[in-house]
Design a protein around this motif. Structure first.
Motif, PDB file in Angstrom:
ATOM      1  N   THR A 188       0.912  -0.859   0.324  1.00 21.45           N
ATOM      2  CA  THR A 188       0.412  -0.005  -0.100  1.00 21.45           C
ATOM      3  C   THR A 188       0.818   1.526   0.138  1.00 21.45           C
ATOM      4  O   THR A 188       1.899   0.864   0.648  1.00 21.45           O
ATOM      5  N   THR A 189       0.411   2.266  -0.734  1.00 17.82           N
ATOM      6  CA  THR A 189       1.386   3.445  -1.066  1.00 17.82           C
ATOM      7  C   THR A 189       1.202   3.813   0.611  1.00 17.82           C
ATOM      8  O   THR A 189       0.007   3.588   1.056  1.00 17.82           O
ATOM      9  N   VAL A 190       1.562   5.107   0.658  1.00 18.69           N
ATOM     10  CA  VAL A 190       1.893   6.059   2.127  1.00 18.69           C
ATOM     11  C   VAL A 190       0.476   7.031   1.806  1.00 18.69           C
ATOM     12  O   VAL A 190       0.148   7.177   2.559  1.00 18.69           O
ATOM     13  N   ALA A 191       0.055   6.867   0.708  1.00 11.93           N
ATOM     14  CA  ALA A 191      -0.610   8.261  -0.235  1.00 11.93           C
ATOM     15  C   ALA A 191      -1.589   7.777   0.504  1.00 11.93           C
ATOM     16  O   ALA A 191      -2.843   8.549   1.157  1.00 11.93           O
ATOM     17  N   ALA A 192      -2.243   6.287   0.082  1.00  7.16           N
ATOM     18  CA  ALA A 192      -3.675   5.573   0.583  1.00  7.16           C
ATOM     19  C   ALA A 192      -4.185   5.161   1.540  1.00  7.16           C
ATOM     20  O   ALA A 192      -5.247   4.771   2.021  1.00  7.16           O
ATOM     21  N   THR A 193      -2.511   5.849   2.226  1.00 11.08           N
ATOM     22  CA  THR A 193      -3.147   5.747   4.928  1.00 11.08           C
ATOM     23  C   THR A 193      -3.374   7.403   4.895  1.00 11.08           C
ATOM     24  O   THR A 193      -3.427   7.295   6.074  1.00 11.08           O
ATOM     25  N   LEU A 194      -3.345   8.474   3.649  1.00 14.18           N
ATOM     26  CA  LEU A 194      -3.216   9.617   4.553  1.00 14.18           C
ATOM     27  C   LEU A 194      -5.105  10.782   4.339  1.00 14.18           C
ATOM     28  O   LEU A 194      -5.578   9.017   3.345  1.00 14.18           O
ATOM     29  N   GLN A 195      -5.103  10.906   5.459  1.00 19.05           N
ATOM     30  CA  GLN A 195      -6.992  11.281   5.107  1.00 19.05           C
ATOM     31  C   GLN A 195      -7.191  12.689   4.887  1.00 19.05           C
ATOM     32  O   GLN A 195      -6.507  12.974   5.425  1.00 19.05           O
ATOM     33  N   GLY A 196      -6.874  12.973   3.465  1.00 16.31           N
ATOM     34  CA  GLY A 196      -7.167  14.249   3.037  1.00 16.31           C
ATOM     35  C   GLY A 196      -6.274  14.680   3.122  1.00 16.31           C
ATOM     36  O   GLY A 196      -5.970  15.645   3.046  1.00 16.31           O
ATOM     37  N   ASN A 197      -4.657  13.985   3.172  1.00 18.47           N
ATOM     38  CA  ASN A 197      -3.513  14.307   2.689  1.00 18.47           C
ATOM     39  C   ASN A 197      -2.771  14.379   3.922  1.00 18.47           C
ATOM     40  O   ASN A 197      -1.366  15.128   4.043  1.00 18.47           O
ATOM     41  N   LYS A 198      -3.759  14.109   5.377  1.00 19.47           N
ATOM     42  CA  LYS A 198      -2.766  13.892   6.500  1.00 19.47           C
ATOM     43  C   LYS A 198      -2.634  13.140   6.917  1.00 19.47           C
ATOM     44  O   LYS A 198      -3.423  12.174   6.760  1.00 19.47           O
ATOM     45  N   VAL A 199      -1.967  13.379   8.138  1.00 19.80           N
ATOM     46  CA  VAL A 199      -1.082  11.882   8.823  1.00 19.80           C
ATOM     47  C   VAL A 199      -2.112  11.802  10.135  1.00 19.80           C
ATOM     48  O   VAL A 199      -2.614  12.495  10.504  1.00 19.80           O
ATOM     49  N   GLN A 200      -2.415  10.479  10.024  1.00 12.95           N
ATOM     50  CA  GLN A 200      -3.419  10.458  11.190  1.00 12.95           C
ATOM     51  C   GLN A 200      -2.547   8.517  12.070  1.00 12.95           C
ATOM     52  O   GLN A 200      -2.379   8.327  11.633  1.00 12.95           O
ATOM     53  N   CYS A 201      -4.087   8.556  12.732  1.00 14.71           N
ATOM     54  CA  CYS A 201      -3.119   7.297  13.579  1.00 14.71           C
ATOM     55  C   CYS A 201      -3.203   6.335  12.849  1.00 14.71           C
ATOM     56  O   CYS A 201      -1.560   5.473  12.699  1.00 14.71           O
ATOM     57  N   SER A 202      -4.160   5.943  11.438  1.00 17.75           N
ATOM     58  CA  SER A 202      -3.974   5.147  11.168  1.00 17.75           C
ATOM     59  C   SER A 202      -3.457   4.986   9.851  1.00 17.75           C
ATOM     60  O   SER A 202      -3.332   4.182   9.087  1.00 17.75           O
ATOM     61  N   THR A 203      -2.224   6.237   9.470  1.00 19.47           N
ATOM     62  CA  THR A 203      -1.024   6.346   8.376  1.00 19.47           C
ATOM     63  C   THR A 203      -0.115   4.680   9.255  1.00 19.47           C
ATOM     64  O   THR A 203       0.252   3.957   8.616  1.00 19.47           O
ATOM     65  N   CYS A 204       0.098   5.133  10.429  1.00 18.38           N
ATOM     66  CA  CYS A 204       1.034   4.021  10.953  1.00 18.38           C
ATOM     67  C   CYS A 204       0.675   2.033  11.149  1.00 18.38           C
ATOM     68  O   CYS A 204       0.849   1.457  11.063  1.00 18.38           O
TER      69      CYS A 204
END
Lengths: 238, 233
Positions: A188-204
């Motif tokens: 999965t790309t990092v971009a796909a785990t951002l929300q509205g281009n923001k880092v959230q808990c679910s990014t990691c």
């Protein structure tokens, strides 16, 4: 020498025990995961925990603690996701640093807000559906799940935790890799785990223990010796 | 005499090897002098050694060690210091903090030699892992004492404002050999350890140096280029 060996062995056993207790994901999906509160098993219990079983989950379902198909007018649906758990009303001190290029929201947003509805330690775990929570917050694992301060005391200081609700600004910050090409362990790309281009808990963290690496804190990439700090270095160009 | 010669050769070998090991290659933190993930002294299980963790942690679990942001995870020094300041040097125009500040405080949490390397993540440090004990006193800054205080007067001033009347300094728009301006490497307008040293061994440091932002010899890009980036001499 003998005494040293005994001490070393005891230390190794203790460390092993702790690591097993903490390294709790299996990457096999929500059933049986640390966020499955239906099976009665405390997955990451710790000495001092005041909860020793999961009878607080009065419905005995897996998804319902967080999601419900019909909200019956409770309008808890923060951020979509059919949210079914009471959200925290705490105000937080957000992370700030002179070297930060991304813009941090004034208060946690996105699904971070949902994680904090248990993990800031202020809302009872069993405060879902229309059930008034009675379970002491975050006590299920002796406070380790309380991300704000790791104890049973509510502390809304987020300065000691990686910034959340912050834009991923790899243009201004040369220390960040391109999220479109940086990938987690499962591809999965990092971009796909951002929300509205923001880092959230679910990014990691993969809360559902599906796309995470087994044996980690539901992390999308492992951090241990097989790939030292691999999670951090997925985004950080260090 | 024979013993002394042997000792000298050993010392030379050790120093030589050490110097080679500490030199940066500008290839990033992995494998750099600050990557301790392969060190036996790393506390806990061998399978759980990380690179970033001795200094940073994503969640501090309430230890509130987050000095200067940066999610600090290493125990800080409680030592007191004699600063390199205007009282000490009459040629110094700019203001020095009364104690190390900013990220210098973080560097000193290993490099002042009073806190064990493995004092991180809540782990109680081993006295044998003070930096002077583990890697030799050359890695200790400062080494001298003034009374019970660590004496910083033998090291370039840190926690000092870059601007403030000193005409011997170049504009902060001046670019380092490794990239970025002087302004980029000041913190709150102050010179700190990180102004000269790139702790992460990134492409902004010069290969073969002690993680410096500019070389110091002709072979590295110019004689004393690091000094002369700021100092108009």
């Amino acid at each position: 020498m003998k005494k040293f060996l005994v001490v070393a062995l005891a230390a190794a056993l203790t460390l092993g025990g702790v690591s097993l207790a903490l390294a709790n994901g299996s990457a096999a999906g929500i059933s049986g995961s640390p966020h499955d509160f239906s099976d009665g098993t405390i997955k990451n219990g710790k000495p001092g925990a005041t909860i020793t079983d999961e009878t607080w989950n009065y419905r005995g379902e897996i998804c319902r603690v967080c999601h419900a198909p019909h909200d019956k007018g409770r309008t808890n649906y923060t951020n979509g996701l059919l949210w079914n758990h009471a959200v925290s009303t705490e105000a937080y001190t957000m992370y700030a640093s002179e070297t930060l290029d991304g813009v941090t929201d004034g208060t946690p947003g996105g699904n971070t807000k949902l994680c904090l509805s248990c993990h800031d330690g202020s809302v009872g775990l069993d405060t879902f559906d229309s059930h008034a929570g009675a379970t002491p917050p975050a006590s299920v694992d002796g406070g380790i799940g309380n991300l704000a301060n790791g104890s049973l005391v509510i502390n809304t200081d987020l300065q000691g935790t990686h910034p959340v609700s912050i834009t991923y600004n790899d243009t201004a910050d040369a220390g960040l890799l391109d999220p479109a090409t940086a990938t987690w362990a499962d591809g999965t790309t990092v971009a796909a785990t951002l929300q509205g281009n923001k880092v959230q808990c679910s990014t990691c963290h993969d809360v559902h223990d599906k796309l995470s690496v087994a044996g980690t804190h539901l992390l999308r990439t492992a951090n241990g010796s097989s790939n030292p700090s691999g999670l951090c270095l997925t985004c950080h160009n260090k | 005499m024979k013993y002394a010669t042997g000792l000298c050769v050993s010392l030379l070998l050790v120093v030589g090897l050490t110097a080679a090991a500490w030199a940066g290659n500008a290839q990033g933190i992995t494998g750099s002098a600050h990557d301790f993930s392969a060190q036996d002294w790393y506390p806990g299980l061998a399978s759980q050694r990380e690179i970033c963790q001795p200094c940073h942690a994503p969640h501090d679990k309430g230890r509130t060690t987050y000095q200067a942001g940066l999610l600090w995870n290493h125990e800080l020094s409680s030592a007191t210091y004699v600063m390199y300041n205007n009282t000490f040097s009459p040629t110094l125009n700019n203001t020095v903090d009364s104690a190390p500040t900013g990220s210098s405080k973080l560097c000193l949490s290993c490099h002042d030699g009073t806190v064990a390397l493995d004092s991180f993540d809540g782990h109680a440090g081993d006295p044998a892992l003070l930096i002077g004990e583990a890697y030799g006193n050359l890695k200790r800054i400062p080494r001298a004492m003034s009374g019970s205080d660590l004496d910083m007067r033998g090291t370039h001033p840190i926690s000092i404002a870059y601007s403030g009347g000193d005409t011997g300094l170049n504009p902060t728009t001046t670019v380092w050999q490794g990239g970025g301006t002087i302004a980029d490497t000041l913190e709150d307008g102050k010179v700190q350890c990180a102004s000269c040293h790139d702790v992460h061994n990134s492409s902004e440091s010069i290969p073969g140096t002690l993680l410096l932002r500019a070389g110091q010899t002709d072979g590295q890009g110019g004689g004393s280029r690091l000094c002369l980036t700021c100092h108009n001499k």
